[in-house]
Motif scaffolding. Structure first.
Motif, PDB file in Angstrom:
ATOM      1  N   MET A 195      31.273  69.453  50.858  1.00 29.30           N
ATOM      2  CA  MET A 195      30.485  70.091  49.805  1.00 29.30           C
ATOM      3  C   MET A 195      30.013  69.064  48.783  1.00 29.30           C
ATOM      4  SD  MET A 195      32.776  73.545  49.157  1.00 29.30           S
ATOM      5  CE  MET A 195      31.967  73.900  47.602  1.00 29.30           C
ATOM      6  N   GLN A 196      30.891  68.166  48.383  1.00 26.30           N
ATOM      7  CA  GLN A 196      30.534  67.211  47.348  1.00 26.30           C
ATOM      8  C   GLN A 196      29.420  66.280  47.812  1.00 26.30           C
ATOM      9  OE1 GLN A 196      33.852  64.964  45.797  1.00 26.30           O
ATOM     10  NE2 GLN A 196      32.805  64.603  43.853  1.00 26.30           N
ATOM     11  N   GLN A 197      29.368  66.010  49.119  1.00 26.16           N
ATOM     12  CA  GLN A 197      28.326  65.122  49.665  1.00 26.16           C
ATOM     13  C   GLN A 197      26.931  65.745  49.565  1.00 26.16           C
ATOM     14  OE1 GLN A 197      29.522  64.208  53.671  1.00 26.16           O
ATOM     15  NE2 GLN A 197      31.552  63.466  53.022  1.00 26.16           N
ATOM     16  N   GLN A 198      26.858  67.063  49.309  1.00 24.20           N
ATOM     17  CA  GLN A 198      25.552  67.737  49.271  1.00 24.20           C
ATOM     18  C   GLN A 198      24.952  67.788  47.868  1.00 24.20           C
ATOM     19  OE1 GLN A 198      24.875  68.214  52.455  1.00 24.20           O
ATOM     20  NE2 GLN A 198      27.035  67.648  52.788  1.00 24.20           N
ATOM     21  N   GLN A 199      25.572  67.107  46.890  1.00 29.26           N
ATOM     22  CA  GLN A 199      25.060  67.179  45.520  1.00 29.26           C
ATOM     23  C   GLN A 199      23.766  66.391  45.388  1.00 29.26           C
ATOM     24  OE1 GLN A 199      27.806  65.957  42.431  1.00 29.26           O
ATOM     25  NE2 GLN A 199      26.776  67.256  40.917  1.00 29.26           N
ATOM     26  N   GLN A 200      22.837  66.918  44.576  1.00 27.29           N
ATOM     27  CA  GLN A 200      21.524  66.338  44.344  1.00 27.29           C
ATOM     28  C   GLN A 200      21.467  65.641  42.978  1.00 27.29           C
ATOM     29  OE1 GLN A 200      19.347  66.638  47.032  1.00 27.29           O
ATOM     30  NE2 GLN A 200      21.217  67.551  47.910  1.00 27.29           N
ATOM     31  N   PRO A 201      20.468  64.776  42.768  1.00 25.28           N
ATOM     32  CA  PRO A 201      20.376  64.030  41.502  1.00 25.28           C
ATOM     33  C   PRO A 201      20.306  64.909  40.256  1.00 25.28           C
ATOM     34  CG  PRO A 201      18.983  63.034  43.156  1.00 25.28           C
ATOM     35  CD  PRO A 201      19.471  64.307  43.755  1.00 25.28           C
ATOM     36  N   GLN A 234      24.337  60.957  39.324  1.00 28.30           N
ATOM     37  CA  GLN A 234      23.402  60.409  38.337  1.00 28.30           C
ATOM     38  C   GLN A 234      23.583  61.103  36.982  1.00 28.30           C
ATOM     39  OE1 GLN A 234      19.345  60.269  39.792  1.00 28.30           O
ATOM     40  NE2 GLN A 234      19.960  59.285  41.720  1.00 28.30           N
ATOM     41  N   GLY A 235      24.845  61.361  36.681  1.00 27.64           N
ATOM     42  CA  GLY A 235      25.184  61.902  35.369  1.00 27.64           C
ATOM     43  C   GLY A 235      24.988  63.402  35.213  1.00 27.64           C
ATOM     44  N   LYS A 236      24.550  64.069  36.274  1.00 31.62           N
ATOM     45  CA  LYS A 236      24.288  65.513  36.176  1.00 31.62           C
ATOM     46  C   LYS A 236      25.305  66.288  37.019  1.00 31.62           C
ATOM     47  CE  LYS A 236      20.553  65.281  33.629  1.00 31.62           C
ATOM     48  NZ  LYS A 236      19.252  65.600  34.180  1.00 31.62           N
ATOM     49  N   SER A 237      25.771  67.427  36.463  1.00 31.04           N
ATOM     50  CA  SER A 237      26.743  68.262  37.163  1.00 31.04           C
ATOM     51  C   SER A 237      26.131  69.620  37.528  1.00 31.04           C
ATOM     52  CB  SER A 237      27.972  68.506  36.297  1.00 31.04           C
ATOM     53  OG  SER A 237      27.652  69.364  35.205  1.00 31.04           O
ATOM     54  N   ALA A 238      26.890  70.404  38.282  1.00 37.49           N
ATOM     55  CA  ALA A 238      26.445  71.754  38.641  1.00 37.49           C
ATOM     56  C   ALA A 238      26.266  72.619  37.406  1.00 37.49           C
ATOM     57  CB  ALA A 238      27.468  72.385  39.583  1.00 37.49           C
ATOM     58  N   VAL A 239      27.109  72.395  36.398  1.00 35.93           N
ATOM     59  CA  VAL A 239      27.001  73.173  35.163  1.00 35.93           C
ATOM     60  C   VAL A 239      25.700  72.848  34.448  1.00 35.93           C
ATOM     61  CG1 VAL A 239      28.056  73.644  32.927  1.00 35.93           C
ATOM     62  CG2 VAL A 239      29.500  73.310  34.944  1.00 35.93           C
ATOM     63  N   ASP A 240      25.322  71.547  34.453  1.00 29.90           N
ATOM     64  CA  ASP A 240      24.048  71.149  33.834  1.00 29.90           C
ATOM     65  C   ASP A 240      22.885  71.870  34.512  1.00 29.90           C
ATOM     66  OD1 ASP A 240      25.244  69.333  32.048  1.00 29.90           O
ATOM     67  OD2 ASP A 240      25.308  67.775  33.598  1.00 29.90           O
ATOM     68  N   TYR A 241      22.944  71.914  35.842  1.00 27.39           N
ATOM     69  CA  TYR A 241      21.851  72.570  36.583  1.00 27.39           C
ATOM     70  C   TYR A 241      21.814  74.062  36.249  1.00 27.39           C
ATOM     71  CZ  TYR A 241      18.845  74.182  40.347  1.00 27.39           C
ATOM     72  OH  TYR A 241      17.820  74.750  41.053  1.00 27.39           O
ATOM     73  N   LEU A 242      22.973  74.686  36.237  1.00 23.23           N
ATOM     74  CA  LEU A 242      23.015  76.121  35.952  1.00 23.23           C
ATOM     75  C   LEU A 242      22.466  76.411  34.563  1.00 23.23           C
ATOM     76  CD1 LEU A 242      24.055  78.937  36.958  1.00 23.23           C
ATOM     77  CD2 LEU A 242      26.182  78.434  35.742  1.00 23.23           C
ATOM     78  N   TRP A 243      22.774  75.530  33.620  1.00 26.04           N
ATOM     79  CA  TRP A 243      22.356  75.746  32.235  1.00 26.04           C
ATOM     80  C   TRP A 243      20.869  75.476  32.022  1.00 26.04           C
ATOM     81  CZ3 TRP A 243      25.931  77.611  28.773  1.00 26.04           C
ATOM     82  CH2 TRP A 243      25.502  77.753  27.455  1.00 26.04           C
TER      83      TRP A 243
END
Length: 938
Positions: free
Chosen positions: A237-243, A278-287
């Motif tokens: 799952m972690q390998q699928q994270q985007q910038p 690149q400094g961004k998390s899933a929470v950042d994307y959700l927000w």
């Protein structure tokens, strides 16, 4: 003219624009106001709009059971979301019933199950669990190429809802482990997915759900193989994270996969903000990236995106600040009939800003006989009658209510909804077709309180054309001859349907053959009358005769007075199966106060006394003197006025305890079947000589022990017609305080009292389902003590709340619910539906609440709590009754004496395995049976 049309057309366009603008104002995105607001408002607002526009869809892409479950976790009440008259909670229940009948995929079944758990419907939870248990194998619940997408979500959601106990955990664990990709070296290693045309496709959502399911199955981390599978799944799952911080695999919607990551990590106790790229998390994307400019969410912009996003917000502890729709004021009191009250419908957004939407709401009242809503002035309510009702407004699918109390000033006299007038109807040959006599004219009748309403109250047949009378009793208008009427000696200048009448008016209808004639005179009609209604003929000494009766058989004075006018006042004729309750007679004759009905103990004692009483009387009566005949045990009395008999006569009274049954075939009263839909509830009383008729009616006073649940309006006093082989009902009055029935009879025959067998059946209470409670539920429903959840379902297995059981007890015991009485519990709000019944229950000592001053009305009631309330209701002695249940130790100390007393008196009986299960929730069927036992207890 052309200019006016153009202005009108432009004005119409402008008004239409304003209406459309205002109609959509409250359903605009929740963040459109001032302030930041909660990001969880976005998916809630979208899902609300989706439901009120499209309704219930039990699938990922719609608002279904799973969405309802997620909304409930966010604290959102789906009962205020309405589509086509059905709120979201109701839609969920209907869907669950459909799915139980025709089970869909395991995924949907589990979503139904968790929604049912939220609703407190343990009966449905159990039925769904049984379906899942019967379906589960070592290969999951469902089979087929894509069954993984049903099985894994089902296991995961059961774990999330703490319901894994309903399935075989070993089977579940083995299945999930067997479906993981364990080919070392592949980029898809550690994932869960599917194979199509020999190509394996990893699925992000399935992987996240499988990881969570395994976590729930091995939360203690004892199984090495499970922990390894979880680790490998997380690695993939972690390998699928985007910038931008999101997660996505294949053609998935990034919002869905990102939401799955957040839910998974929070479940496992991992900070989702710790997974960054690149400094961004899933929470950042959700927000920052979840919400689109149009208010939709994600790439697919559907309900699934909104539901998954809300689930992620829930896991992060971010709650929505939900809007509010309410009425101002929330309650009001009007003290005069005709008074008005203006209510406002108010929309308040998530930032506290309010909008008046009164003119766009749909207004109504629960009881339109008490109040009305103006058709043009929105929210303006007018008092029509005294009582309490609910004012309701619906706006964009949301419902708001307010309580309206309509009372009268203590110094004023209540307006009646009827009047009593004298009337005579004279035919074309001068014959009296009716009266002179009295009738009661109802305000709620076809013609209201009018001269035509008085004619209607006589019971004569007539033909009218929009209120113009063309024929009465078959005598039709012809040429210049026809029907006329006058009131108090004057011929009105308006039609009879428009002429208002009031108490004491004298009304004459006559067939006129001379248009210049003023018609007959009332006094002459009275003097010449030889066919006045027998119901009006009352012996002058009737009151004195009543006083000479034994006290137990004396009728209340109001009942004696009412005998004179019973046919008119109660609109009863021979053959009508109904006994009028004394309370109705009291209304008719305008007498204040009330008669308290006999208690259960008094009825039981009377029943026992009457069962032991034998009657076989013979008494000679002189026609010129009359007589009063009673039996020694004071069960029956005949008041025979002077001159009632044709000649001196030996009168006999015999009591036959044979009960007529449907299997009998007539011949005599003891063999005749009861009237259809009725059961005999008294002995058969034979008055002889059979067939004797009277010059003046004879008054009958009869004691009867009313059976449990019997209502006065469902009773009938009848005589047996031997020539027709059937029972014929006669008008009568019942005094509930004494169990006394009064009637005036014109002849001797066999007489008996019958009760209507009022029953109501439900499709979910059959001989195969809840057979042990079927008769009880149908009987209580027929008596109006219990009701179904709709016209066809009772939901017997559904748990009962404390407020619901209090309401059931109050209704069963006939306790008075006094509006405005202060309730003793701090968590019972005055506008709650149960406020009145809970207050009445507390005032009568049935409920006492908790030490903290609360009642907890919405809490499911337990079996031991039911036992305690029943003992209080029956006033049973709480002795040291020895408990004989196998689980006695589980009965709470405070309930032991009550449970013992209830068991000793047969009110509770436990289960077949010998247990009582005191802390289990009491079902609707169980409560119905226990309340019925209370009502029929001797």
């Amino acid at each position: 003219m052309g200019r006016s049309k153009k202005i009108g057309k432009r004005l119409t366009y402008f008004l239409t624009f304003l209406m459309v603008l205002n109609m959509f104002l409250p359903v605009a995105p929740a963040w459109a106001g001032e302030g930041d607001g909660s990001p969880a408002n976005y998916p809630v607002q979208f899902l609300y709009n989706e439901y009120i526009q499209k309704g219930f869809q039990n699938a990922d892409q719609g608002v279904g059971s799973y969405t309802f479950y997620i909304l409930s976790q966010a604290g959102v009440d789906g009962s205020t979301w309405v589509y086509n008259g059905q709120n979201l909670k109701e839609a969920v229940i209907d869907a669950v019933y459909r799915d139980i009948k025709n089970p869909p995929s395991a995924k949907i079944l589990v979503q139904d199950l968790v929604a049912a758990r939220v609703l407190g419907r343990e009966d449905l939870v159990n039925r769904l669990a049984q379906i899942l248990q019967s379906r589960q194998t070592g290969s999951g619940f469902d089979s087929g190429d894509f069954s993984l997408f049903s099985n894994i979500p089902a296991f995961e959601l059961l774990g999330r809802a703490n319901l894994l106990s309903v399935i075989d955990k070993t089977y579940a664990k083995e299945y999930i482990l067997s479906t993981q990709n364990t080919t070392v070296g592949e980029a898809t290693y550690g994932s869960w997915g599917y194979t199509y045309q020999n190509i394996y496709y990893p699925d992000f959502m399935a992987t996240a759900q499988a990881v969570r399911a395994l976590y729930f199955l091995d939360s203690s981390k004892d199984d090495v193989s499970v922990q390894a599978a979880i680790y490998n799944g997380l690695e993939w799952m972690q390998q699928q994270q985007q910038p931008d911080g999101s997660f996505v695999a294949g053609w998935d919607d990034p919002l869905l996969d990102t939401s799955e990551v957040i839910l998974t990590l929070t479940t496992l106790g991992i900070d989702p903000a710790s997974w960054k790229k690149q400094g961004k998390s899933a929470v950042d994307y959700l927000w920052n990236n979840a919400v689109n400019p149009d208010g939709s969410l994600g790439a697919f912009k559907n309900a699934m995106d909104a539901t998954w996003a809300l689930s992620a917000y829930n896991s992060l502890g971010i709650t929505p600040t939900i809007w509010r729709f309410y009425l101002d004021p929330s309650s009001a009191t009007l003290t005069n009939i005709g008074d008005h009250k203006q209510f406002r419908a108010v929309w308040q957004d998530v930032y506290g800003k309010t909008v008046d939407v009164t003119q766009y709401a749909q207004w109504s009242v629960a009881n339109d006989s008490l109040a009305s809503v103006d058709a043009t002035v929105y929210g303006l309510v007018t008092a029509l009658n005294t009582g309490q009702t609910v004012v309701k407004a619906i706006y964009n699918g949301l419902t708001a209510t307010a309580i309206l109390n309509i009372t009268l000033p203590t110094s004023s006299t209540p307006d009646r909804d009827y009047c009593i007038v004298d009337i005579a109807v004279v035919g074309m040959n001068g014959e009296l077709l009716y009266g002179p006599g009295s009738v009661m004219v109802s305000k709620n009748g076809r013609w209201g309180l009018t001269a035509l309403g008085a004619l209607d109250a006589t019971g004569l047949s007539y033909v009218d054309d929009n209120g113009f009378v063309k024929s009465i009793a078959g005598q039709a208008n012809s040429g210049m001859n026809g029907w006329m009427y006058k009131v108090n000696g004057s011929v009105p200048m308006v039609g009879a349907s428009q002429k208002a009448i009031q108490d004491g008016d004298q009304i004459i209808w006559w067939y006129s053959t001379d248009w210049s004639s003023s018609g007959p005179v009332w006094e002459s009609l009275v003097k010449s009358s030889t066919s006045a209604s027998t119901a009006m003929t009352v012996p002058a000494d009737l009151k004195e005769q009543n006083k000479k009766l034994p006290v137990a058989l004396q009728a209340p004075q109001v009942a004696v007075d009412a005998l004179a006018k019973i046919n008119q006042l109660l609109e009863l004729t021979e053959g009508t199966f109904q006994i009028a309750p004394l309370s109705e007679v009291k209304k008719a004759v305008v007498v204040t106060g009330g008669e308290k009905a006999m208690s259960r103990a008094e009825i039981a004692a009377l029943r026992k006394e009457l069962a032991q009483n034998q009657i076989d009387l013979a008494q000679k009566v002189t026609a010129s003197a009359g007589a009063i005949i009673t039996d020694a045990k004071e069960e029956i009395a005949l008041s025979i006025p002077a001159e009632a008999l044709q000649n001196d006569l030996e009168i006999t009274i015999k009591k036959n305890t044979v009960v007529a049954s449907a299997g009998n075939n007539g011949g005599n009263a003891a063999q005749a079947p009861p009237p259809a839909g009725y059961q005999q509830i008294s002995a058969i009383y034979n008055f002889g000589p059979d067939g004797t008729t009277f010059n003046i009616p004879v008054t009958l006073n009869l004691k009867i022990a009313l059976p449990p649940l019997a209502k006065p309006e469902n009773l009938a006093l009848a005589w047996y017609d031997k020539t027709k082989g059937q029972w014929v009902a006669i008008p009568a009055v019942v005094d509930m305080s004494k169990g006394l029935i009064l009637a005036r009879i014109n002849h001797f025959s066999d007489y008996a009292v019958f009760a209507k067998e009022a029953r109501k059946s439900f499709e979910d209470v059959t001989n195969n389902s809840f057979a042990w409670a079927k008769d009880t539920i149908e009987t209580l429903a027929g008596a109006g003590i219990v009701a179904g959840v709709d016209s066809s379902r009772f939901e017997p297995g559904r748990a009962v709340t404390r407020a619901e059981f209090a309401s059931l007890l109050v209704k069963a015991l006939g306790l008075e619910v006094k509006e405005g009485t202060k309730n003793p519990f701090k968590d019972v709000k005055g506008d709650a539906w149960y406020a009145g019944v809970v207050t009445a229950a507390a005032g009568n000592g049935l409920v006492k609440g908790y030490e903290d001053g609360t009642f907890r009305p919405e809490k499911t009631i337990t079996r031991e709590e039911v036992a305690v309330m029943l003992v209080r209701a029956m006033n049973l002695p709480e002795g040291e009754e020895k408990l004989s249940f196998k689980d006695n130790d589980k009965v709470s100390a405070w309930a032991r004496k009550s449970v013992g007393a209830a068991a000793a008196h047969g009110q509770v009986k436990g289960f077949e395995d010998g247990t009582f299960r005191p802390e289990e929730a009491a079902s609707r069927a169980e409560c119905a049976v226990m309340v019925y036992r209370m009502l029929v207890a001797e």
